[in-house]
Design a protein around this motif. Structure first.
Motif, PDB file in Angstrom:
ATOM      1  N   THR B 294       1.172  -1.574  -0.189  1.00 18.37           N
ATOM      2  CA  THR B 294       0.090  -0.124  -0.169  1.00 18.37           C
ATOM      3  C   THR B 294       1.074   0.935  -0.393  1.00 18.37           C
ATOM      4  O   THR B 294       0.777   1.731   1.115  1.00 18.37           O
ATOM      5  CB  THR B 294      -1.110  -0.047   1.646  1.00 18.37           C
ATOM      6  OG1 THR B 294       0.188  -0.312   2.536  1.00 18.37           O
ATOM      7  CG2 THR B 294      -1.871  -1.065   1.159  1.00 18.37           C
ATOM      8  N   PRO B 295       1.349   1.619  -1.556  1.00 19.50           N
ATOM      9  CA  PRO B 295       1.883   2.901  -1.059  1.00 19.50           C
ATOM     10  C   PRO B 295       1.782   3.645  -1.370  1.00 19.50           C
ATOM     11  O   PRO B 295       1.721   5.083  -2.200  1.00 19.50           O
ATOM     12  CB  PRO B 295       3.123   2.674  -2.575  1.00 19.50           C
ATOM     13  CG  PRO B 295       1.678   1.722  -3.378  1.00 19.50           C
ATOM     14  CD  PRO B 295       1.468   0.818  -2.668  1.00 19.50           C
ATOM     15  N   TYR B 296       1.702   4.685  -0.061  1.00 19.91           N
ATOM     16  CA  TYR B 296       1.402   6.070   0.738  1.00 19.91           C
ATOM     17  C   TYR B 296       2.191   6.814   1.261  1.00 19.91           C
ATOM     18  O   TYR B 296       3.165   6.034   1.787  1.00 19.91           O
ATOM     19  CB  TYR B 296      -0.422   5.380   1.293  1.00 19.91           C
ATOM     20  CG  TYR B 296      -1.489   4.682   1.570  1.00 19.91           C
ATOM     21  CD1 TYR B 296      -1.849   4.552  -0.044  1.00 19.91           C
ATOM     22  CD2 TYR B 296      -2.053   3.986   2.463  1.00 19.91           C
ATOM     23  CE1 TYR B 296      -2.907   4.318  -0.260  1.00 19.91           C
ATOM     24  CE2 TYR B 296      -3.114   3.226   2.819  1.00 19.91           C
ATOM     25  CZ  TYR B 296      -3.191   3.238   1.112  1.00 19.91           C
ATOM     26  OH  TYR B 296      -3.994   1.792   1.101  1.00 19.91           O
ATOM     27  N   GLY B 297       2.319   8.016   0.598  1.00 20.59           N
ATOM     28  CA  GLY B 297       2.772   9.066   0.558  1.00 20.59           C
ATOM     29  C   GLY B 297       2.578   9.188   1.883  1.00 20.59           C
ATOM     30  O   GLY B 297       1.503   9.680   3.137  1.00 20.59           O
ATOM     31  N   ARG B 298       3.299  10.870   2.352  1.00 22.89           N
ATOM     32  CA  ARG B 298       3.210  11.621   3.287  1.00 22.89           C
ATOM     33  C   ARG B 298       2.305  12.087   3.477  1.00 22.89           C
ATOM     34  O   ARG B 298       1.940  12.373   5.276  1.00 22.89           O
ATOM     35  CB  ARG B 298       4.380  13.244   3.393  1.00 22.89           C
ATOM     36  CG  ARG B 298       6.152  12.099   3.714  1.00 22.89           C
ATOM     37  CD  ARG B 298       6.024  13.455   3.800  1.00 22.89           C
ATOM     38  NE  ARG B 298       6.921  14.005   2.870  1.00 22.89           N
ATOM     39  CZ  ARG B 298       7.517  15.068   2.712  1.00 22.89           C
ATOM     40  NH1 ARG B 298       7.980  16.228   4.162  1.00 22.89           N
ATOM     41  NH2 ARG B 298       7.665  15.920   1.447  1.00 22.89           N
ATOM     42  N   ASP B 299       1.392  12.893   2.451  1.00 21.44           N
ATOM     43  CA  ASP B 299       0.298  12.840   3.876  1.00 21.44           C
ATOM     44  C   ASP B 299      -0.524  11.983   3.613  1.00 21.44           C
ATOM     45  O   ASP B 299      -1.309  12.075   5.172  1.00 21.44           O
ATOM     46  CB  ASP B 299      -0.714  13.359   1.800  1.00 21.44           C
ATOM     47  CG  ASP B 299      -0.383  15.002   1.585  1.00 21.44           C
ATOM     48  OD1 ASP B 299       0.646  15.445   2.083  1.00 21.44           O
ATOM     49  OD2 ASP B 299      -0.030  15.705   0.747  1.00 21.44           O
ATOM     50  N   LYS B 300      -1.190  10.976   2.934  1.00 24.70           N
ATOM     51  CA  LYS B 300      -1.683  10.177   3.497  1.00 24.70           C
ATOM     52  C   LYS B 300      -1.453   9.022   5.239  1.00 24.70           C
ATOM     53  O   LYS B 300      -2.254   8.862   6.446  1.00 24.70           O
ATOM     54  CB  LYS B 300      -2.073   8.814   3.024  1.00 24.70           C
ATOM     55  CG  LYS B 300      -3.531   7.918   2.852  1.00 24.70           C
ATOM     56  CD  LYS B 300      -3.812   7.922   1.370  1.00 24.70           C
ATOM     57  CE  LYS B 300      -5.175   6.462   1.623  1.00 24.70           C
ATOM     58  NZ  LYS B 300      -5.494   5.891   0.617  1.00 24.70           N
ATOM     59  N   THR B 301      -0.561   8.885   4.719  1.00 23.55           N
ATOM     60  CA  THR B 301      -0.141   8.591   6.538  1.00 23.55           C
ATOM     61  C   THR B 301      -0.018   9.191   7.446  1.00 23.55           C
ATOM     62  O   THR B 301      -0.225   8.537   8.584  1.00 23.55           O
ATOM     63  CB  THR B 301       1.409   8.047   5.800  1.00 23.55           C
ATOM     64  OG1 THR B 301       2.520   9.133   5.374  1.00 23.55           O
ATOM     65  CG2 THR B 301       1.302   6.664   5.685  1.00 23.55           C
ATOM     66  N   ALA B 302       0.022  10.365   7.399  1.00 27.35           N
ATOM     67  CA  ALA B 302       0.070  11.254   8.612  1.00 27.35           C
ATOM     68  C   ALA B 302      -1.058  11.662   8.950  1.00 27.35           C
ATOM     69  O   ALA B 302      -1.273  11.145  10.602  1.00 27.35           O
ATOM     70  CB  ALA B 302       0.406  13.008   7.951  1.00 27.35           C
TER      71      ALA B 302
END
Lengths: 508, 321
Positions: B294-302
């Motif tokens: 699930t390669p989520y970037g900074r916005d989503k993981t935050a």
């Protein structure tokens, strides 16, 4: 099924796996032949580095060490009367006199062939018993596991070589160390005295390496630099001269000689397999009991102790037969049958394989591969040992001042590498100091380690069982399997009680 | 304000590095030295495997070696503290689920604050799953709730360790549905599975990979998963949300940087890690080890990080009562 078969063969006979196994056997014979170094110690030292290679190669190497060291110990036992490992102590009784009588080669080869015989028998049993037994193990819930743990703890303290009270004390120390850190149920932190590094409990590997290897190294370093066996050699030369000149023509090994010791080897194999499969007993106990039984059942019991080859065959078959058998309880229930099996279990965990009822089901390919490796390692052992015997009779003379610092450095490095933790190194040193104290005072170390491993499992099983039984202690008796174990406990307690009593009466 | 502080700290780190005369600077990243990804778990576990799935293709993409370092000491705190003690230059990162990082911080005294961490990239997500034997009288979650309401605490549920990833959603579900069960903590998924198979307990709580083979064999029935959407490996199993219970508590395995790493460096790491997770190499490795990327970037993981913290706070407050 066919696919599994080929996957297993492909895994077992991959070149690196064969190489690692061969290296393991070689290492095992080496450390076995050097008095003071043992297979347990070599496995403990290598453990931290093990997860860097594939599971099959890693386990093949460890198994190779175990097998190699079981035979290697007899080389110095026969050559100098100094057992290379504790397990070879019984081999000295007849192996050394046989050498003095001018039959070193016969004694050595008898030891090797009996070793291989015992090993093969117990390995086949492992293969054919562990799998069906693991199926039964699926019926094991907390109630049954708790009963099994109680039985294991009981065996640990009963079957100890030496004073029983010291065995029990050692197991109790192990149990105590096992309670440090987060408790297995609610995660409350116990006995850490605010030291956050202790939250996770005392790590197994530094404890094992410290107690087994570091303590022995420290003790040896405290001694003189000259090794005991060097002095022995000088004494032997004089003794041998008195007995006459060595005649190689009279020291030929033949099938007839092997056949004449086969009965003793079978007795040893049976005894070794049985003792090995019991949780808590060890290879030295198996060797002594095999020797005793073979003597009782021999047609010429009077010749025991004077250099009879039967007296070499029985203990060697006995100690080697524990190699496969001690893995039976580990593979079927996740309870190690010996300190070595405990180390082996740790290696499995590091490979992401959790010993227990589900292990064989979940890791079919690896486990069957392992079975194949365990079997062929026996033959590697046979061939390698054959070549190494003449060379290794000299190894026992290496000076401790070269050996000890090298091994010590490896222990420190290996421990740090396993979890990248400096705290673990401190645990290693502390365990080393504890080990020295226990060794000096005649406490056996096996029960301590087994207590440490079994303790948390027993506590967890008991509390799970009580949760399921809603706090009713009678719930613990509501399982036929559990009742069977408790009955076994009582029977073995009575048996040992009376046999000890009888011995005391005889001695009077 | 946060970015300003980050910038300031970043500049400070930059100055510190420069004053030592080293060649390393944020602009050079990642040329100075090899990267370290610290895993607060033992080798061979789920987090370790997932980290290696990311690290292996990422080394080629970054053009720099990445060492995966397992530091499971003190329940993972040794690894977490190690990352905090290193220079904040982006060369030392933490990969973890919420267990040692968030749960421990909320229940015990730790050396850091939860806002000291910047979630960078999510590698995968594991979804708590409830399951019963195929022959169990409990056909679905409704049966479970009904049985538990008739006789509170009569059903036993084996989960992982106390307050572990499958245990917390169980607590949340009980609160949402207004039921009570007897909780049986175990050492992990395979023990919970063995107890359900051996009919020692009624219900098990674990993750899909634990039960995948038994579900395929038809011996196990998954009741529900605790994620927002259905899980690919168990397409017929409803989510708790579908069934009307607001129990969404998947566990992420996420790469964290300690606060203070320069913004440029974070950007590079995020971009390259996402690229690595989307590579064929990562997909192949993930397929072999049953990991769903699930390669989520900074916005989503935050957002997921903040969300997890607030849900855990609510659940743990209930447990303490």
């Amino acid at each position: 099924m066919d696919e599994l078969f080929f996957q297993v063969l492909e895994g077992a006979f991959a070149l690196p796996v064969i190489l690692y196994t061969t290296v393991g056997v070689f290492l095992g014979i080496t450390v076995g032949a050097i008095p003071g170094l043992s297979g347990d110690m070599a496995i403990a030292l290598l453990l931290p580095l093990i997860y860097k290679v594939s599971p099959a190669a890693a386990l093949g190497m460890l198994m190779g060490i175990y097998k190699g060291s079981m035979f290697g110990g007899s080389i110095s036992a026969i050559s100098f009367g100094v057992p290379g490992t504790a397990a070879a102590a019984a081999t000295v009784e007849d192996g050394y006199p046989a050498k003095l009588k001018g039959h070193p080669k016969q004694a050595m080869l008898t030891a090797l062939y009996s070793s291989v015989t015992g090993d093969l028998i117990s390995t086949l049993l492992l293969v054919f018993v562990a799998v069906p037994m693991a199926k039964v193990a699926l019926h094991f819930g907390p109630v049954e596991f708790f009963a099994l743990y109680v039985f294991a703890l009981m065996m640990i303290s009963l079957l100890v070589v030496g004073e029983m009270k010291k065995g029990i004390a050692a197991a109790a120390i192990g149990l105590f160390i096992g309670t440090i850190g987060m408790d297995p149920m609610m995660g409350s932190v116990r006995l850490t005295f605010g030291i956050s590094s202790l939250r996770g409990g005392i790590p197994l590997i530094p404890l094992l390496v410290g107690v087994f290897a570091v303590s022995e190294l420290m003790i040896q370093f405290g001694r003189e630099c000259a090794s005991r066996s060097a002095k022995k050699v000088a004494e032997d030369a004089i003794k041998a001269e008195e007995l006459g000149i060595y005649d190689p023509a009279k020291d030929r090994m033949s099938l007839k000689i092997y056949w004449s010791t086969f009965r003793a080897a079978l007795i040893g194999s049976g005894m070794g397999t049985f003792i090995g499969a019991l949780p808590g007993a060890g290879s030295s106990l198996a060797a002594f009991m095999s020797y005793g039984l073979a003597r009782k059942m021999s047609r010429k019991p009077d010749e025991f102790g004077t250099g009879t080859l039967e007296g070499v065959a029985a203990p060697e078959a006995g100690n080697s037969a524990t190699a496969g058998a001690s893995l039976i309880p580990l593979f079927a229930f996740g309870i190690p049958g010996s300190a070595t099996a405990a180390l082996f279990g740790a290696a499995l965990i590091m490979q992401g394989i959790n010993p227990g009822p589900m292990m064989i089901e979940e890791n079919k390919v690896i486990i069957y591969t392992l079975f194949v490796i365990i079997i062929y390692a026996t033959f590697i052992n046979l061939v390698l040992s054959h070549g190494l015997i003449p060379l290794y009779a000299k190894l026992a003379q290496i000076k401790a001042c070269y050996l000890v610092p090298t091994v010590f450095a490896l222990a420190l490095l290996g421990t740090f590498a396993s979890r990248n933790s400096l705290f673990d190194v401190w645990v290693l040193l502390a365990a080393g100091v504890l080990g020295i104290y226990l060794r000096k005072n005649g406490f056996p170390l096996g029960p301590l380690v087994l207590g440490f491993i079994v303790g948390p499992g027993a506590e967890k099983a008991l509390r799970q069982a009580l949760l399921m039984g809603r706090g009713d202690w009678m719930f613990l008796l509501k399982s036929p399997i559990a009742l069977g174990f408790y009955a076994l406990c009582v029977i073995s307690l009575l048996l040992i009680h009376f046999s000890v009593k009888k011995k005391l009466v005889e001695e009077d | 304000m946060l970015t300003k502080r980050t910038m300031l700290l970043g500049t400070a780190v930059l100055l510190a590095v420069l004053s030592f005369g080293a060649m390393a600077s944020a602009a050079d990243f990642p040329k100075a030295k090899q990267l370290r990804m610290v895993v607060p778990y033992g080798a061979g576990g789920g987090v370790d495997i997932s980290t290696r799935i990311l690290a292996t293709p990422a080394q080629d993409i970054l053009g720099q070696r990445i060492d995966v370092v397992c530091m499971p000491g003190a329940g993972g705190q040794e690894g977490i503290n190690f990352v905090l003690q290193q220079p904040r230059d982006g060369y030392t990162l933490l990969v973890t689920d919420y267990g040692p990082l968030v749960t421990t911080a909320l229940t015990e005294e730790v050396t850091y604050d939860l806002s000291d961490w910047v979630p960078l990239v999510q590698i995968t997500e594991v979804v708590p799953t409830f399951f019963v034997l195929a022959e169990s009288p409990l056909k679905n979650v409704e049966d479970w709730v009904k049985a538990a309401k008739e006789k509170p605490e009569s059903l036993t549920v084996a989960h992982g360790r106390h307050l572990s990833v499958p245990h917390l959603p169980l607590i949340l579900f009980e609160k949402t549905a207004g039921i009570k069960n007897t909780h049986v903590p175990t050492t992990g998924g395979s023990e919970a599975l063995a107890y359900v198979l051996g009919k020692k307990v009624d219900i098990g709580a674990s993750v899909p990979s634990t039960i995948a083979s038994t579900v395929k064999a038809g011996t196990m029935r998954p009741l529900a998963v605790c994620s927002l959407e259905r899980v690919a490996t168990l397409p017929d199993t409803p989510t708790m949300k579908e069934l009307g219970y607001d129990v969404v508590l998947p566990a992420w395995y996420t790469v964290f940087a300690p606060k203070g790493v320069p913004e440029e460096t974070l950007k590079i790491l995020e971009e390259k890690f996402i690229e690595a997770l989307k590579s064929e190499g990562a997909k192949e490795m993930a397929g072999k080890s049953n990991v769903l990327l699930t390669p989520y970037g900074r916005d989503k993981t935050a957002g997921l990080y903040e969300g997890t913290i607030s849900s855990l706070k609510t659940i743990l407050a209930d447990v303490k009562k």
